[in-house]
Enzyme design. Structure first.
Site, PDB file in Angstrom:
ATOM      1  N   ALA A 151      -2.487   7.675   6.119  1.00 50.08           N
ATOM      2  CA  ALA A 151      -1.126   7.634   6.982  1.00 50.08           C
ATOM      3  C   ALA A 151      -1.516   6.895   8.015  1.00 50.08           C
ATOM      4  O   ALA A 151      -0.433   7.030   9.214  1.00 50.08           O
ATOM      5  CB  ALA A 151      -0.155   8.980   7.025  1.00 50.08           C
ATOM      6  N   ASN A 159       0.007  -7.353  13.878  1.00 43.12           N
ATOM      7  CA  ASN A 159      -1.365  -8.013  13.651  1.00 43.12           C
ATOM      8  C   ASN A 159      -1.496  -9.605  14.035  1.00 43.12           C
ATOM      9  O   ASN A 159      -2.740  -9.904  14.196  1.00 43.12           O
ATOM     10  CB  ASN A 159      -2.060  -7.842  12.412  1.00 43.12           C
ATOM     11  CG  ASN A 159      -1.571  -8.775  11.294  1.00 43.12           C
ATOM     12  OD1 ASN A 159      -0.552  -9.352  11.643  1.00 43.12           O
ATOM     13  ND2 ASN A 159      -2.570  -8.838  10.454  1.00 43.12           N
ATOM     14  N   LYS A 207       1.774  13.527   9.548  1.00 42.55           N
ATOM     15  CA  LYS A 207       1.667  12.062   9.724  1.00 42.55           C
ATOM     16  C   LYS A 207       1.950  11.400   8.205  1.00 42.55           C
ATOM     17  O   LYS A 207       2.831  10.459   8.305  1.00 42.55           O
ATOM     18  CB  LYS A 207       0.287  11.635   9.877  1.00 42.55           C
ATOM     19  CG  LYS A 207      -0.056  11.461  11.448  1.00 42.55           C
ATOM     20  CD  LYS A 207      -1.384  10.873  11.973  1.00 42.55           C
ATOM     21  CE  LYS A 207      -1.811   9.678  11.522  1.00 42.55           C
ATOM     22  NZ  LYS A 207      -3.010   9.291  12.030  1.00 42.55           N
ATOM     23  N   ASN A 231      -2.290  12.902   2.604  1.00 43.52           N
ATOM     24  CA  ASN A 231      -3.125  12.491   3.923  1.00 43.52           C
ATOM     25  C   ASN A 231      -3.597  13.972   4.412  1.00 43.52           C
ATOM     26  O   ASN A 231      -3.149  14.783   4.295  1.00 43.52           O
ATOM     27  CB  ASN A 231      -2.274  11.966   5.075  1.00 43.52           C
ATOM     28  CG  ASN A 231      -2.931  11.309   6.240  1.00 43.52           C
ATOM     29  OD1 ASN A 231      -3.919  10.749   6.006  1.00 43.52           O
ATOM     30  ND2 ASN A 231      -2.579  11.643   7.400  1.00 43.52           N
ATOM     31  N   ARG A 232      -4.722  13.723   5.135  1.00 43.92           N
ATOM     32  CA  ARG A 232      -5.362  14.876   5.680  1.00 43.92           C
ATOM     33  C   ARG A 232      -4.485  15.682   6.699  1.00 43.92           C
ATOM     34  O   ARG A 232      -4.246  16.871   6.514  1.00 43.92           O
ATOM     35  CB  ARG A 232      -6.638  14.414   6.628  1.00 43.92           C
ATOM     36  CG  ARG A 232      -7.347  15.453   7.489  1.00 43.92           C
ATOM     37  CD  ARG A 232      -8.524  15.287   7.966  1.00 43.92           C
ATOM     38  NE  ARG A 232      -8.481  13.829   9.056  1.00 43.92           N
ATOM     39  CZ  ARG A 232      -9.169  13.423   9.693  1.00 43.92           C
ATOM     40  NH1 ARG A 232     -10.425  13.784   9.586  1.00 43.92           N
ATOM     41  NH2 ARG A 232      -8.959  12.477  10.582  1.00 43.92           N
ATOM     42  N   GLY A 255      -2.296   2.961  10.465  1.00 47.47           N
ATOM     43  CA  GLY A 255      -1.885   1.758  10.416  1.00 47.47           C
ATOM     44  C   GLY A 255      -1.723   0.841   9.287  1.00 47.47           C
ATOM     45  O   GLY A 255      -0.686   0.243   8.810  1.00 47.47           O
ATOM     46  N   ALA A 256      -2.776   0.781   8.312  1.00 44.61           N
ATOM     47  CA  ALA A 256      -2.934   0.256   6.967  1.00 44.61           C
ATOM     48  C   ALA A 256      -2.102   0.768   5.825  1.00 44.61           C
ATOM     49  O   ALA A 256      -1.316   0.067   5.191  1.00 44.61           O
ATOM     50  CB  ALA A 256      -4.355   0.132   6.525  1.00 44.61           C
ATOM     51  N   LEU A 263      -8.817  -0.414   0.522  1.00 46.92           N
ATOM     52  CA  LEU A 263      -8.652  -1.564   1.534  1.00 46.92           C
ATOM     53  C   LEU A 263     -10.186  -1.933   2.248  1.00 46.92           C
ATOM     54  O   LEU A 263     -10.099  -2.973   2.869  1.00 46.92           O
ATOM     55  CB  LEU A 263      -7.618  -1.045   2.516  1.00 46.92           C
ATOM     56  CG  LEU A 263      -6.261  -0.987   1.929  1.00 46.92           C
ATOM     57  CD1 LEU A 263      -5.281  -0.972   3.110  1.00 46.92           C
ATOM     58  CD2 LEU A 263      -5.702  -2.121   0.979  1.00 46.92           C
ATOM     59  N   LYS A 315      -2.505  -2.326  17.484  1.00 52.66           N
ATOM     60  CA  LYS A 315      -1.422  -2.992  16.385  1.00 52.66           C
ATOM     61  C   LYS A 315       0.036  -2.746  16.993  1.00 52.66           C
ATOM     62  O   LYS A 315       0.811  -3.242  16.692  1.00 52.66           O
ATOM     63  CB  LYS A 315      -1.682  -2.754  15.108  1.00 52.66           C
ATOM     64  CG  LYS A 315      -2.771  -3.468  14.671  1.00 52.66           C
ATOM     65  CD  LYS A 315      -3.098  -3.482  12.834  1.00 52.66           C
ATOM     66  CE  LYS A 315      -4.278  -3.961  12.509  1.00 52.66           C
ATOM     67  NZ  LYS A 315      -4.355  -4.143  11.066  1.00 52.66           N
TER      68      LYS A 315
HETATM   69  P1  NAP Z   1      -6.366   4.426  11.243  1.00 52.70           P
HETATM   70  O1  NAP Z   1      -4.689   4.074  11.542  1.00 52.70           O
HETATM   71  O2  NAP Z   1      -6.929   4.830  12.115  1.00 52.70           O
HETATM   72  O3  NAP Z   1      -5.876   5.482   9.866  1.00 52.70           O
HETATM   73  C1  NAP Z   1      -6.958   6.176   9.457  1.00 52.70           C
HETATM   74  C2  NAP Z   1      -6.515   6.971   8.222  1.00 52.70           C
HETATM   75  O4  NAP Z   1      -7.578   7.693   7.523  1.00 52.70           O
HETATM   76  C3  NAP Z   1      -5.756   8.099   8.729  1.00 52.70           C
HETATM   77  O5  NAP Z   1      -4.786   8.432   7.805  1.00 52.70           O
HETATM   78  C4  NAP Z   1      -6.844   9.413   8.877  1.00 52.70           C
HETATM   79  O6  NAP Z   1      -6.251  10.617   8.754  1.00 52.70           O
HETATM   80  C5  NAP Z   1      -7.386   8.854   7.616  1.00 52.70           C
HETATM   81  N1  NAP Z   1      -9.114   9.589   7.917  1.00 52.70           N
HETATM   82  C6  NAP Z   1      -9.665   9.111   8.954  1.00 52.70           C
HETATM   83  N2  NAP Z   1     -10.862   9.962   8.879  1.00 52.70           N
HETATM   84  C7  NAP Z   1     -10.660  10.927   7.753  1.00 52.70           C
HETATM   85  C8  NAP Z   1     -11.361  11.898   7.216  1.00 52.70           C
HETATM   86  N3  NAP Z   1     -12.694  12.310   7.506  1.00 52.70           N
HETATM   87  N4  NAP Z   1     -10.928  12.716   6.289  1.00 52.70           N
HETATM   88  C9  NAP Z   1      -9.724  12.524   5.647  1.00 52.70           C
HETATM   89  N5  NAP Z   1      -8.804  11.482   6.254  1.00 52.70           N
HETATM   90  C10 NAP Z   1      -9.405  10.570   7.146  1.00 52.70           C
HETATM   91  O7  NAP Z   1      -6.823   3.204  10.549  1.00 52.70           O
HETATM   92  P2  NAP Z   1      -6.342   1.937   9.631  1.00 52.70           P
HETATM   93  O8  NAP Z   1      -6.024   0.932  10.633  1.00 52.70           O
HETATM   94  O9  NAP Z   1      -5.084   2.426   8.902  1.00 52.70           O
HETATM   95  O10 NAP Z   1      -7.519   1.491   8.912  1.00 52.70           O
HETATM   96  C11 NAP Z   1      -8.032   2.192   7.881  1.00 52.70           C
HETATM   97  C12 NAP Z   1      -8.898   1.477   6.829  1.00 52.70           C
HETATM   98  O11 NAP Z   1      -8.275   0.232   6.149  1.00 52.70           O
HETATM   99  C13 NAP Z   1      -9.980   0.976   7.705  1.00 52.70           C
HETATM  100  O12 NAP Z   1     -11.515   1.150   6.789  1.00 52.70           O
HETATM  101  C14 NAP Z   1      -9.777  -0.667   7.867  1.00 52.70           C
HETATM  102  O13 NAP Z   1     -11.034  -1.240   7.765  1.00 52.70           O
HETATM  103  C15 NAP Z   1      -9.060  -0.782   6.337  1.00 52.70           C
HETATM  104  N6  NAP Z   1      -8.234  -2.007   6.627  1.00 52.70           N
HETATM  105  C16 NAP Z   1      -8.273  -2.947   5.666  1.00 52.70           C
HETATM  106  C17 NAP Z   1      -7.675  -4.262   6.064  1.00 52.70           C
HETATM  107  C18 NAP Z   1      -8.025  -5.370   5.264  1.00 52.70           C
HETATM  108  O14 NAP Z   1      -7.641  -6.420   5.306  1.00 52.70           O
HETATM  109  N7  NAP Z   1      -8.662  -5.126   3.905  1.00 52.70           N
HETATM  110  C19 NAP Z   1      -6.587  -4.312   6.809  1.00 52.70           C
HETATM  111  C20 NAP Z   1      -6.438  -3.078   7.602  1.00 52.70           C
HETATM  112  C21 NAP Z   1      -7.099  -1.987   7.690  1.00 52.70           C
HETATM  113  P3  NAP Z   1      -5.385  11.589   9.675  1.00 52.70           P
HETATM  114  O15 NAP Z   1      -3.948  11.148   9.767  1.00 52.70           O
HETATM  115  O16 NAP Z   1      -5.342  12.876   9.217  1.00 52.70           O
HETATM  116  O17 NAP Z   1      -6.159  11.196  11.131  1.00 52.70           O
END
Ligand code: NAP
Length: 288
Positions: free
Chosen positions: A134, A94, A162, A157-158, A136-137, A229, A73
Site C-alpha cells: 500500500a 514522478n 495504510k 498490506n502489512r 507509492g507503487a 513490479l 514522489k
Molecule cells: P514504499 O512506498 O516504501 O511501499 C513499500 C510497501 O511494501 C508498503 O506497503 C510496505 O508495507 C511494504 N513492505 C515493505 N517491507 C515489508 C515487509 N518486510 N513485509 C511486508 N510488507 C513490507 O515503496 P514503493 O515506492 O511503493 O516501491 C515498492 C516496490 O515497487 C519497490 O521494489 C520498487 O522498486 C518497485 N517499483 C517498481 C517500479 C517499476 O517501474 N517497475 C516503479 C515503482 C516502484 P507497510 O505499509 O506495512 O510498511
C-alpha cells in the site's frame, strides 16, 4: 554509450535518495542518442531536508525535466508550479517538466504500468484484482485498476491502516468499483475466486532474493496472473511460485521502460517509435 556534450547540451535528471541503483540514466541517454537529441540525463542524490532548495536551484539552472523517485514522489508536490490532474488525484508525481515559472508535475507510473500490462496481454477490465502493498507503487496500481474498471480490488498490506486509507482515497475517485483492504496475514480469507495479483512491495528484490511476501502454495493456486513490479531479479520467488501454479507472470521491467518513455514523450511533446522501445528492451542489462 558515448554522449557528446557541448555548450548547447540540455540537462535532465533524476531526484532520489538512495539513487545509486538507478537504471534511468541508461534508459534516457539511450533514448536521447536514438533520437539524436543533444541532451544528457544524470542522477541527483538529494539530501532529505533540501528538496525545496534543490528544485529551485535546478529550475534556475535551466534544467529541462526531472524524474522523481523514492522518497520524494509525494513531498515534491508543494514545490511545483502546477500538477497534472491524474497526478493530483493519485497524490504522487514522478515526472517534472519545465514550465514558464516552475516545474509541472506528472505521474507516468500509472500509464507505464498500463502499457506494460497491455504489451503482455494482461487485462484489468472486469477482473478480480489483488494489490499487495500500500505504498507509492500500490497507489499507482490501485488507481489504474479502478480507472480500468476492475470488477473488485482487494489491497493486502502489512500495515492494514495504510491499505484502508488507500482503498478509501481511490474509492472516492471511483465510487462504483468495489475496493477493500485486508491485512496481508489474512490472505487465506480471500473469496474463492481467481485473481490478477500485482505485487508492489520490495520483498524479494535483489539482493534478498530468497524473501517472499506470501509463502503458502494455496494462495498461488488462486492466481491466474501474477505481476511483480520488481525487475531485479527478473523472476522473483513470488513469480516463480505463481508460475509453478500455472499463472501467467510478468515482471517490472516493462513498467520501468514505459514510465521513462512516457516521461521523455512529455518533455519533448513527441511519440517515440515502437522500434526504439523494442531496441531499448533488448539492450538494457539488469542482471539478477
Ligand atoms: P514504499 O512506498 O516504501 O511501499 C513499500 C510497501 O511494501 C508498503 O506497503 C510496505 O508495507 C511494504 N513492505 C515493505 N517491507 C515489508 C515487509 N518486510 N513485509 C511486508 N510488507 C513490507 O515503496 P514503493 O515506492 O511503493 O516501491 C515498492 C516496490 O515497487 C519497490 O521494489 C520498487 O522498486 C518497485 N517499483 C517498481 C517500479 C517499476 O517501474 N517497475 C516503479 C515503482 C516502484 P507497510 O505499509 O506495512 O510498511
Amino acid at each position: 554509450m558515448n554522449i557528446k556534450i557541448d555548450g548547447k547540451t540540455k540537462v535532465y535528471g533524476l531526484l532520489g535518495n538512495p539513487i545509486e541503483h538507478t537504471k534511468s540514466p541508461f534508459i534516457h541517454n539511450f533514448l536521447a542518442k536514438s533520437l539524436n537529441h543533444n541532451q544528457v540525463y544524470v542522477p541527483f542524490k538529494v539530501a532529505f531536508n533540501c528538496l525545496n532548495e534543490v528544485i529551485q536551484g535546478l529550475y534556475a539552472s535551466d534544467i529541462q525535466g526531472l524524474n522523481v523517485t523514492v522518497p520524494f514522489k509525494e513531498s515534491v508536490i508543494p514545490y511545483l508550479k502546477n500538477i497534472d490532474e491524474e497526478a493530483r488525484l493519485i497524490g504522487a508525481v514522478n515526472t517534472l517538466k519545465r514550465g514558464d515559472n516552475g516545474f509541472i508535475g506528472y505521474n507516468t507510473d500509472v500509464n507505464g504500468l498500463y502499457k506494460a500490462l497491455l504489451s503482455d496481454n494482461i487485462t484489468i477490465n472486469n477482473q478480480d484484482v489483488l494489490i499487495i502493498g500500500a505504498g507509492g507503487a500500490a497507489k499507482a496500481a490501485t488507481y489504474l485498476c479502478a480507472r480500468e474498471q476492475a470488477k473488485t480490488i482487494t489491497i493486502l498490506n502489512r500495515t492494514v491502516k495504510k491499505a484502508e486509507d488507500l482503498a478509501k482515497s481511490i474509492q472516492i475517485i471511483f465510487p462504483t468499483i468495489s475496493i477493500n483492504a485486508i491485512s496481508i496475514e489474512d490472505y487465506y480469507k480471500l473469496h474463492n475466486l481467481k485473481y490478477l495479483a500485482i505485487q508492489t512491495t520490495p520483498i524479494g528484490m535483489s539482493p534478498k532474493t530468497n524473501n517472499i511476501i506470501i509463502d503458502d502454495c494455496e494462495f498461488y493456486k488462486q492466481l491466474h496472473t501474477a505481476v511483480d513490479l520488481i525487475y531485479k531479479p527478473s523472476k522473483t520467488l513470488f513469480l516463480q511460485k505463481a508460475e509453478e501454479n500455472s499463472a501467467v507472470i510478468s515482471n517490472g521491467l516493462k513498467m520501468l521502460i514505459f514510465q521513462a518513455v512516457l516521461a521523455y514523450e512529455i518533455w519533448h511533446d513527441i511519440n517515440i517509435d515502437d522500434k526504439i522501445i523494442q531496441s531499448l528492451l533488448s539492450t538494457i542489462e539488469i542482471g539478477d
